[in-house]
Design a protein around this motif. Sequence first.
Motif, PDB file in Angstrom:
ATOM      1  N   TYR A 207       0.775  -1.221  -0.021  1.00 13.34           N
ATOM      2  CA  TYR A 207      -0.196  -0.029   0.068  1.00 13.34           C
ATOM      3  C   TYR A 207       0.928   1.154   0.006  1.00 13.34           C
ATOM      4  N   ARG A 209       4.171   1.553  -0.702  1.00 13.60           N
ATOM      5  CA  ARG A 209       4.765   1.684  -2.206  1.00 13.60           C
ATOM      6  C   ARG A 209       4.046   2.489  -3.210  1.00 13.60           C
ATOM      7  N   ASP A 210       2.697   2.024  -3.137  1.00 12.90           N
ATOM      8  CA  ASP A 210       1.787   2.209  -4.261  1.00 12.90           C
ATOM      9  C   ASP A 210       1.688   3.681  -4.258  1.00 12.90           C
ATOM     10  N   LYS A 211       1.661   4.577  -3.186  1.00 13.84           N
ATOM     11  CA  LYS A 211       1.233   5.822  -3.096  1.00 13.84           C
ATOM     12  C   LYS A 211       2.555   6.744  -3.093  1.00 13.84           C
TER      13      LYS A 211
END
Length: 295
Positions: A207, A209-211
């Motif tokens: 989560y 990382r994807d932000k």
Amino acid sequence: MNRNVILTCAVTGAGETTKKSSHVPVTPKEIAESAIEAAKAGATIAHIHVRDPKTGGISHDPALFREVVQRVRESETDVILNITAGGGGDWFPSKEDPTAGGTGTDIQTPEERHEPVAELLPEICTLDCGSVNFGDQLYISTTTWLREQARLIQQSGVKPELECFDTGHLRFAKQLINEGLIDGDPMFQFCLGIPWGAEADAETMLYMRDKLPSNAHWSAFGIGRMQMPMATQSMLLGGNVRVGLEDNLYLDKGVLATNAQLVERAVTIMDGLGAKPMTPAEARKHLGLRNPQER
């Protein structure tokens, strides 16, 4: 997967770990020697706290940081230095007056937190990106203070490592970037598993990382028994790695570790996955860091 890994060793921290392991370095000489041993074992970066040489407790004394840095640099062992700038944020409410700090409270201003960084100009320093319940205490780092500290770091030319202990910290770190207070490609560290911040599991790491901004460099660590699982997970998701006695005291169950042994274990995991640690010279180029020999 990341096959060229920036490997950080956090060599001592500020917690009450010296009573649990004799391997935790305390004096500037011990901290420097442990950083050098970690570098020889494969660490790219040494993350530095200092301790009161007499008590082993937390210290922010610039003279102690100065001695550690001088000893490491004079050893001619190449390692990137990352000095903590997150000290002086511990707050315990007083039982007599809950509006005031009680025993154990240790608060510094942004200028005081920045003092060793301004003097010693390491390649990297930490910037803890928000307040958090930290065990039974509150770690305080208000947005006003963080903006001020980010400006001081920016003016010094040192690269901040944006430490995120929870998802809201990641949001505010991106706000600092949007406000122009972070130069170049940002560098993030996900600090996972600390009570009561973000959990140390794959879902949380993915989560966070994807932000991230698309140009971000990132690393993650877990504490205690989750140190090596989170190191492995970070590599698999494209990130970098942090190990060391600040976050975990054990090599195996019941077996106390040294910093060099934890670095060696991480390097062994990398070897098994077809990865390798970056050299300090490679990482300076990759991260856009100053070379301390060219000050």
